[in-house]
Design a protein around this motif. Structure first.
Motif, PDB file in Angstrom:
ATOM      1  N   ALA A  91       5.631 -19.149  -8.349  1.00  0.00           N
ATOM      2  CA  ALA A  91       5.439 -20.063  -7.225  1.00  0.00           C
ATOM      3  C   ALA A  91       5.622 -19.335  -5.902  1.00  0.00           C
ATOM      4  CB  ALA A  91       6.410 -21.240  -7.336  1.00  0.00           C
ATOM      5  N   LEU A  92       6.679 -18.514  -5.815  1.00  0.00           N
ATOM      6  CA  LEU A  92       6.923 -17.773  -4.579  1.00  0.00           C
ATOM      7  C   LEU A  92       5.821 -16.764  -4.318  1.00  0.00           C
ATOM      8  CD1 LEU A  92       9.179 -17.811  -2.415  1.00  0.00           C
ATOM      9  CD2 LEU A  92       9.650 -19.165  -4.445  1.00  0.00           C
ATOM     10  N   GLU A  93       5.343 -16.075  -5.367  1.00  0.00           N
ATOM     11  CA  GLU A  93       4.289 -15.093  -5.154  1.00  0.00           C
ATOM     12  C   GLU A  93       2.998 -15.769  -4.701  1.00  0.00           C
ATOM     13  OE1 GLU A  93       2.029 -11.369  -7.376  1.00  0.00           O
ATOM     14  OE2 GLU A  93       3.903 -12.157  -8.200  1.00  0.00           O
ATOM     15  N   GLY A  94       2.720 -16.950  -5.248  1.00  0.00           N
ATOM     16  CA  GLY A  94       1.545 -17.693  -4.805  1.00  0.00           C
ATOM     17  C   GLY A  94       1.667 -18.106  -3.352  1.00  0.00           C
ATOM     18  N   PHE A  95       2.847 -18.564  -2.969  1.00  0.00           N
ATOM     19  CA  PHE A  95       3.087 -18.949  -1.583  1.00  0.00           C
ATOM     20  C   PHE A  95       2.969 -17.747  -0.658  1.00  0.00           C
ATOM     21  CE2 PHE A  95       6.555 -19.447   1.677  1.00  0.00           C
ATOM     22  CZ  PHE A  95       5.815 -20.242   2.541  1.00  0.00           C
ATOM     23  N   VAL A  96       3.553 -16.614  -1.065  1.00  0.00           N
ATOM     24  CA  VAL A  96       3.491 -15.392  -0.264  1.00  0.00           C
ATOM     25  C   VAL A  96       2.040 -14.970  -0.070  1.00  0.00           C
ATOM     26  CG1 VAL A  96       3.978 -12.923  -0.340  1.00  0.00           C
ATOM     27  CG2 VAL A  96       5.786 -14.562  -0.823  1.00  0.00           C
ATOM     28  N   ARG A  97       1.255 -15.071  -1.106  1.00  0.00           N
ATOM     29  CA  ARG A  97      -0.159 -14.694  -1.005  1.00  0.00           C
ATOM     30  C   ARG A  97      -0.885 -15.572   0.004  1.00  0.00           C
ATOM     31  NH1 ARG A  97      -4.225 -13.263  -5.897  1.00  0.00           N
ATOM     32  NH2 ARG A  97      -6.191 -13.739  -4.868  1.00  0.00           N
ATOM     33  N   ARG A  98      -0.567 -16.859   0.015  1.00  0.00           N
ATOM     34  CA  ARG A  98      -1.194 -17.756   0.981  1.00  0.00           C
ATOM     35  C   ARG A  98      -0.824 -17.387   2.409  1.00  0.00           C
ATOM     36  NH1 ARG A  98      -2.851 -23.013  -0.270  1.00  0.00           N
ATOM     37  NH2 ARG A  98      -3.083 -23.154   1.994  1.00  0.00           N
ATOM     38  N   ALA A  99       0.382 -16.862   2.602  1.00  0.00           N
ATOM     39  CA  ALA A  99       0.886 -16.569   3.950  1.00  0.00           C
ATOM     40  C   ALA A  99       0.720 -15.109   4.353  1.00  0.00           C
ATOM     41  CB  ALA A  99       2.365 -16.948   4.029  1.00  0.00           C
ATOM     42  N   ALA A 100       0.049 -14.316   3.533  1.00  0.00           N
ATOM     43  CA  ALA A 100       0.025 -12.870   3.749  1.00  0.00           C
ATOM     44  C   ALA A 100      -0.612 -12.466   5.068  1.00  0.00           C
ATOM     45  CB  ALA A 100      -0.709 -12.186   2.596  1.00  0.00           C
ATOM     46  N   GLY A 101      -1.571 -13.231   5.556  1.00  0.00           N
ATOM     47  CA  GLY A 101      -2.294 -12.831   6.752  1.00  0.00           C
ATOM     48  C   GLY A 101      -1.445 -12.730   8.000  1.00  0.00           C
ATOM     49  N   CYS A 102      -0.312 -13.426   8.028  1.00  0.00           N
ATOM     50  CA  CYS A 102       0.497 -13.428   9.250  1.00  0.00           C
ATOM     51  C   CYS A 102       1.441 -12.232   9.310  1.00  0.00           C
ATOM     52  CB  CYS A 102       1.282 -14.727   9.372  1.00  0.00           C
ATOM     53  SG  CYS A 102       2.650 -14.868   8.213  1.00  0.00           S
ATOM     54  N   TRP A 103       1.334 -11.304   8.361  1.00  0.00           N
ATOM     55  CA  TRP A 103       2.255 -10.180   8.339  1.00  0.00           C
ATOM     56  C   TRP A 103       1.542  -8.846   8.483  1.00  0.00           C
ATOM     57  CZ3 TRP A 103       7.105 -11.240   9.118  1.00  0.00           C
ATOM     58  CH2 TRP A 103       7.567 -12.518   8.797  1.00  0.00           C
ATOM     59  N   THR A 104       0.382  -8.861   9.123  1.00  0.00           N
ATOM     60  CA  THR A 104      -0.341  -7.628   9.365  1.00  0.00           C
ATOM     61  C   THR A 104      -0.509  -7.448  10.865  1.00  0.00           C
ATOM     62  OG1 THR A 104      -1.569  -7.931   7.298  1.00  0.00           O
ATOM     63  CG2 THR A 104      -2.439  -6.328   8.871  1.00  0.00           C
ATOM     64  N   PRO A 105       0.277  -6.559  11.492  1.00  0.00           N
ATOM     65  CA  PRO A 105       0.178  -6.363  12.946  1.00  0.00           C
ATOM     66  C   PRO A 105      -1.208  -5.883  13.342  1.00  0.00           C
ATOM     67  CG  PRO A 105       2.160  -5.325  12.060  1.00  0.00           C
ATOM     68  CD  PRO A 105       1.318  -5.725  10.893  1.00  0.00           C
ATOM     69  N   PRO A 106      -1.625  -6.129  14.575  1.00  0.00           N
ATOM     70  CA  PRO A 106      -2.947  -5.667  15.032  1.00  0.00           C
ATOM     71  C   PRO A 106      -3.066  -4.148  14.933  1.00  0.00           C
ATOM     72  CG  PRO A 106      -1.962  -7.210  16.605  1.00  0.00           C
ATOM     73  CD  PRO A 106      -0.890  -6.869  15.619  1.00  0.00           C
ATOM     74  N   ALA A 107      -4.232  -3.698  14.545  1.00  0.00           N
ATOM     75  CA  ALA A 107      -4.464  -2.256  14.442  1.00  0.00           C
ATOM     76  C   ALA A 107      -4.280  -1.597  15.802  1.00  0.00           C
ATOM     77  CB  ALA A 107      -5.876  -1.992  13.919  1.00  0.00           C
ATOM     78  N   GLY A 108      -3.576  -0.495  15.805  1.00  0.00           N
ATOM     79  CA  GLY A 108      -3.374   0.254  17.028  1.00  0.00           C
ATOM     80  C   GLY A 108      -2.284  -0.265  17.942  1.00  0.00           C
ATOM     81  N   ALA A 109      -1.618  -1.356  17.557  1.00  0.00           N
ATOM     82  CA  ALA A 109      -0.566  -1.926  18.397  1.00  0.00           C
ATOM     83  C   ALA A 109       0.670  -1.043  18.361  1.00  0.00           C
ATOM     84  CB  ALA A 109      -0.214  -3.329  17.929  1.00  0.00           C
TER      85      ALA A 109
END
Length: 213
Positions: free
Chosen positions: A70-88
């Protein structure tokens, strides 16, 4: 005659990995959807298996418990918010990560879900372990690498205690999320990061080699 197995493919030599990965992805998608819809209570092994179109035995092949999948499924859904902008830079990346966490908690069902998980973790070791391993650990690792990069590149002061800096960055978010004593806003998150960064930024040297006060 070839027979299919739960791992995907057939026992007559047909490659099983694509089918196995497809099933695993379907399970994680089902778990994530159920978590976002109804929290951990909705994400039972039976419900996850039914939505993914697999057997419970298939789910247990990859995950030892309901909390883990359940946690891994939730983490996968939220993964996009943990990738900083390239070059930042480091400061910009850390601000992005903290503000993104607030946005996730305040604009999706993730906020109430995280409060529920944190409460359940106090009495359920399985959930507590899954929360640390599936949610906190990977996210702290991303931010920790940003801090180390900032030190290497001279944007942040050398010798920072990385673990303490991580707690100072994210603790205010969880404090307001869990206790609700004040609004949890993106402006608040950005202000917390900016105040912390004022103390941990590298101090440029004045002409003559003396550091600014």
């Amino acid at each position: 005659m070839a027979t299919a197995d739960e791992g995907g493919g057939s026992r007559a030599g047909r490659p099983g990995r694509p089918r196995s990965e497809s099933r695993r992805a379907a399970i994680l998608s089902a778990a994530g959807d159920l978590m976002m819809e109804g929290g951990l209570r909705a994400a039972t092994m039976e419900a996850i298996a039914a939505r993914a179109g697999v057997s419970k035995a298939t789910v247990y092949k990859w995950w030892p418990s309901r909390g883990a999948v359940a946690l891994e499924g939730f983490v996968r859904r939220a993964a996009g918010c943990w990738t900083p902008p390239a070059g930042a830079g480091a400061v910009q990346s850390l601000r992005f990560l903290v503000v993104a966490a607030v946005r996730l908690f305040t604009t999706t069902p993730a906020g109430p879900l995280m409060r529920s998980l944190a409460a359940d973790a106090q009495s359920d070791p399985e959930i507590a372990r899954a929360l640390r391993e599936q949610w906190l650990g990977p996210r702290r690792a991303v931010a920790a690498e940003v801090i180390r990069r900032g030190m290497r590149e001279g944007e942040l002061r050398a010798g920072l205690d990385v673990e303490a800096t991580l707690d100072l960055l994210f603790a205010p978010v969880y404090y307001r999320l869990l206790l609700g004593h004040a609004p949890l806003t993106e402006e608040f998150a950005a202000a917390c990061v900016d105040q912390l960064m004022a103390g941990v930024r590298a101090v440029p040297a004045e002409t003559g080699g003396e550091a600014r006060p």
